[in-house]
Scaffold this motif. Structure first.
Motif, PDB file in Angstrom:
ATOM      1  N   VAL A  96       9.544  28.030  -9.045  1.00  0.00           N
ATOM      2  CA  VAL A  96       9.028  28.387  -7.727  1.00  0.00           C
ATOM      3  C   VAL A  96       9.469  27.306  -6.753  1.00  0.00           C
ATOM      4  O   VAL A  96       9.037  26.155  -6.839  1.00  0.00           O
ATOM      5  N   GLY A  97      10.339  27.693  -5.842  1.00  0.00           N
ATOM      6  CA  GLY A  97      10.915  26.731  -4.921  1.00  0.00           C
ATOM      7  C   GLY A  97      10.250  26.748  -3.560  1.00  0.00           C
ATOM      8  O   GLY A  97       9.177  27.319  -3.366  1.00  0.00           O
ATOM      9  N   THR A  98      10.896  26.108  -2.609  1.00  0.00           N
ATOM     10  CA  THR A  98      10.391  26.000  -1.244  1.00  0.00           C
ATOM     11  C   THR A  98      11.408  26.607  -0.280  1.00  0.00           C
ATOM     12  O   THR A  98      12.559  26.852  -0.639  1.00  0.00           O
ATOM     13  N   GLN A  99      10.974  26.801   0.954  1.00  0.00           N
ATOM     14  CA  GLN A  99      11.896  27.317   1.956  1.00  0.00           C
ATOM     15  C   GLN A  99      13.056  26.341   2.196  1.00  0.00           C
ATOM     16  O   GLN A  99      14.183  26.766   2.454  1.00  0.00           O
ATOM     17  N   LYS A 100      12.815  25.042   2.068  1.00  0.00           N
ATOM     18  CA  LYS A 100      13.895  24.073   2.247  1.00  0.00           C
ATOM     19  C   LYS A 100      14.952  24.239   1.160  1.00  0.00           C
ATOM     20  O   LYS A 100      16.161  24.221   1.440  1.00  0.00           O
ATOM     21  N   LEU A 153      28.339  39.601  -0.506  1.00  0.00           N
ATOM     22  CA  LEU A 153      27.191  38.707  -0.593  1.00  0.00           C
ATOM     23  C   LEU A 153      26.376  38.784   0.701  1.00  0.00           C
ATOM     24  O   LEU A 153      26.738  38.204   1.708  1.00  0.00           O
ATOM     25  N   ASP A 154      25.302  39.525   0.658  1.00  0.00           N
ATOM     26  CA  ASP A 154      24.426  39.695   1.813  1.00  0.00           C
ATOM     27  C   ASP A 154      23.313  38.651   1.725  1.00  0.00           C
ATOM     28  O   ASP A 154      22.430  38.730   0.873  1.00  0.00           O
ATOM     29  N   MET A 155      23.353  37.663   2.613  1.00  0.00           N
ATOM     30  CA  MET A 155      22.410  36.553   2.537  1.00  0.00           C
ATOM     31  C   MET A 155      20.962  37.009   2.730  1.00  0.00           C
ATOM     32  O   MET A 155      20.047  36.483   2.106  1.00  0.00           O
ATOM     33  N   ASP A 156      20.750  37.986   3.594  1.00  0.00           N
ATOM     34  CA  ASP A 156      19.382  38.465   3.801  1.00  0.00           C
ATOM     35  C   ASP A 156      18.821  39.076   2.522  1.00  0.00           C
ATOM     36  O   ASP A 156      17.644  38.903   2.204  1.00  0.00           O
ATOM     37  N   VAL A 157      19.672  39.775   1.777  1.00  0.00           N
ATOM     38  CA  VAL A 157      19.232  40.371   0.518  1.00  0.00           C
ATOM     39  C   VAL A 157      18.865  39.294  -0.488  1.00  0.00           C
ATOM     40  O   VAL A 157      17.800  39.344  -1.135  1.00  0.00           O
ATOM     41  N   PHE A 158      19.731  38.283  -0.643  1.00  0.00           N
ATOM     42  CA  PHE A 158      19.451  37.225  -1.618  1.00  0.00           C
ATOM     43  C   PHE A 158      18.218  36.424  -1.235  1.00  0.00           C
ATOM     44  O   PHE A 158      17.438  36.010  -2.093  1.00  0.00           O
ATOM     45  N   ARG A 159      18.017  36.200   0.056  1.00  0.00           N
ATOM     46  CA  ARG A 159      16.818  35.491   0.491  1.00  0.00           C
ATOM     47  C   ARG A 159      15.568  36.297   0.141  1.00  0.00           C
ATOM     48  O   ARG A 159      14.589  35.768  -0.389  1.00  0.00           O
ATOM     49  N   LYS A 160      15.595  37.582   0.418  1.00  0.00           N
ATOM     50  CA  LYS A 160      14.437  38.416   0.135  1.00  0.00           C
ATOM     51  C   LYS A 160      14.161  38.503  -1.364  1.00  0.00           C
ATOM     52  O   LYS A 160      13.002  38.462  -1.797  1.00  0.00           O
ATOM     53  N   LEU A 161      15.234  38.608  -2.176  1.00  0.00           N
ATOM     54  CA  LEU A 161      15.045  38.648  -3.624  1.00  0.00           C
ATOM     55  C   LEU A 161      14.364  37.379  -4.120  1.00  0.00           C
ATOM     56  O   LEU A 161      13.480  37.424  -4.976  1.00  0.00           O
ATOM     57  N   ALA A 162      14.782  36.236  -3.591  1.00  0.00           N
ATOM     58  CA  ALA A 162      14.171  34.976  -4.006  1.00  0.00           C
ATOM     59  C   ALA A 162      12.717  34.904  -3.581  1.00  0.00           C
ATOM     60  O   ALA A 162      11.876  34.332  -4.281  1.00  0.00           O
ATOM     61  N   VAL A 179      10.571  37.383  -3.319  1.00  0.00           N
ATOM     62  CA  VAL A 179       9.672  38.314  -4.006  1.00  0.00           C
ATOM     63  C   VAL A 179       9.820  38.287  -5.528  1.00  0.00           C
ATOM     64  O   VAL A 179       9.061  38.955  -6.239  1.00  0.00           O
ATOM     65  N   ALA A 180      10.776  37.506  -6.057  1.00  0.00           N
ATOM     66  CA  ALA A 180      11.103  37.571  -7.485  1.00  0.00           C
ATOM     67  C   ALA A 180       9.892  37.385  -8.384  1.00  0.00           C
ATOM     68  O   ALA A 180       9.668  38.162  -9.320  1.00  0.00           O
ATOM     69  N   HIS A 181       9.102  36.351  -8.123  1.00  0.00           N
ATOM     70  CA  HIS A 181       7.978  36.054  -9.019  1.00  0.00           C
ATOM     71  C   HIS A 181       6.853  37.070  -8.918  1.00  0.00           C
ATOM     72  O   HIS A 181       6.065  37.224  -9.846  1.00  0.00           O
ATOM     73  N   ARG A 182       6.751  37.775  -7.809  1.00  0.00           N
ATOM     74  CA  ARG A 182       5.629  38.687  -7.609  1.00  0.00           C
ATOM     75  C   ARG A 182       5.688  39.900  -8.548  1.00  0.00           C
ATOM     76  O   ARG A 182       4.671  40.556  -8.776  1.00  0.00           O
ATOM     77  N   GLN A 183       6.863  40.178  -9.110  1.00  0.00           N
ATOM     78  CA  GLN A 183       6.982  41.273 -10.066  1.00  0.00           C
ATOM     79  C   GLN A 183       6.321  40.918 -11.392  1.00  0.00           C
ATOM     80  O   GLN A 183       5.928  41.794 -12.154  1.00  0.00           O
ATOM     81  N   TYR A 184       6.216  39.617 -11.689  1.00  0.00           N
ATOM     82  CA  TYR A 184       5.792  39.184 -13.021  1.00  0.00           C
ATOM     83  C   TYR A 184       4.519  38.334 -13.026  1.00  0.00           C
ATOM     84  O   TYR A 184       3.874  38.214 -14.069  1.00  0.00           O
ATOM     85  N   VAL A 185       4.166  37.728 -11.896  1.00  0.00           N
ATOM     86  CA  VAL A 185       3.045  36.798 -11.848  1.00  0.00           C
ATOM     87  C   VAL A 185       1.897  37.433 -11.069  1.00  0.00           C
ATOM     88  O   VAL A 185       2.081  37.935  -9.957  1.00  0.00           O
ATOM     89  N   SER A 240       7.244  29.664  -1.767  1.00  0.00           N
ATOM     90  CA  SER A 240       7.234  31.091  -1.469  1.00  0.00           C
ATOM     91  C   SER A 240       8.449  31.840  -2.024  1.00  0.00           C
ATOM     92  O   SER A 240       8.671  32.992  -1.673  1.00  0.00           O
ATOM     93  N   CYS A 241       9.217  31.203  -2.887  1.00  0.00           N
ATOM     94  CA  CYS A 241      10.414  31.859  -3.422  1.00  0.00           C
ATOM     95  C   CYS A 241      10.641  31.361  -4.848  1.00  0.00           C
ATOM     96  O   CYS A 241      10.139  30.306  -5.235  1.00  0.00           O
TER      97      CYS A 241
END
Length: 218
Positions: A147-151, A169-178, A180-186, A199-200
């Motif tokens: 779990v990382g930070t916005q920085k 490589l769509d940066m907005d997509v990769f940012r959004k994936l990062a 929400v990634a944990h919310r699928q499992y945690v 938050s990522c």
């Protein structure tokens, strides 16, 4: 110094899958080497465009060493012998404490071949082996959540922007994936206890972790 080796199939695989984790390692005194099995197709003038993009991204993330094999892109299955020979050399040079690579159940044949050959060598040459999730991972179930930070995420996105030749490589997509990634499992009750700036996330599956402790009694 603890040494981390990341073995990937293509330029940008490491940055997409674990750019925040790479930066965290380098900021905290780990030595990080990324080995990419192909440099990708050359540019129209014959220059190794994607290799140069890798080096620029690696510099942003603090990677100490970025090295390459010359396996033909999209032809890994036909070159398993070369891949294994190169990996044996890389492991013996690096003597890694921690190894990361693709998840074996991946829809991209280059990724799955990289995972299989790296696993074979890593289980002989390293104590710790972890798989990262890539966009093509199939059946991936994480058991480690970074779990990382916005920085950290901001630097990851800057690193991905180095790969200008990869228009997909769509940066907005990769940012959004990062984000929400944990919310699928945690469970959300656990997420609520994270620090506000956390938050990522990037997802991993630990295959083997060996801890060696000093058993000497005083």
């Amino acid at each position: 110094m603890t040494t981390v080796l990341v073995v990937v199939a293509h330029p940008d695989d490491a940055e997409i899958s674990m750019g925040m984790r790479l930066l965290w390692y380098t900021l905290n005194g780990f030595r990080v080497r990324v080995h990419c099995l192909t440099t990708g197709a050359p540019g129209p003038d014959g220059t190794p465009v994607r290799q140069e993009e890798c080096l620029a991204a690696g510099a942003l993330l603090g990677v100490h060493e970025y090295t390459f094999s010359s396996i033909p892109d999209t032809s890994f299955v036909e070159h398993r012998g070369r891949i294994k020979a190169d990996l044996l050399d890389v492991f013996r040079e690096t003597q890694p404490d921690i190894v990361y690579t693709h998840f074996p159940g991946d829809q991209h044949l280059d990724h799955s071949t990289t995972a299989q050959e790296t696993t074979t060598v890593a289980l002989r040459e390293a104590r710790n082996l972890t798989y990262f999730r890539s966009p093509y991972s199939d059946g991936f179930e994480p058991n480690e959540f970074f779990v990382g930070t916005q920085k950290l995420l901001d630097v990851k996105v800057r690193a991905l922007k180095c790969f200008a030749s990869q228009q997909q490589l769509d940066m907005d997509v990769f940012r959004k994936l990062a984000e929400v990634a944990h919310r699928q499992y945690v469970h959300h009750r656990v997420v609520e206890r994270f620090q506000q700036e956390s938050s990522c996330a990037e997802l991993f599956s630990i295959t083997r972790r060996v801890e060696v402790v000093d058993c000497t009694m005083g």
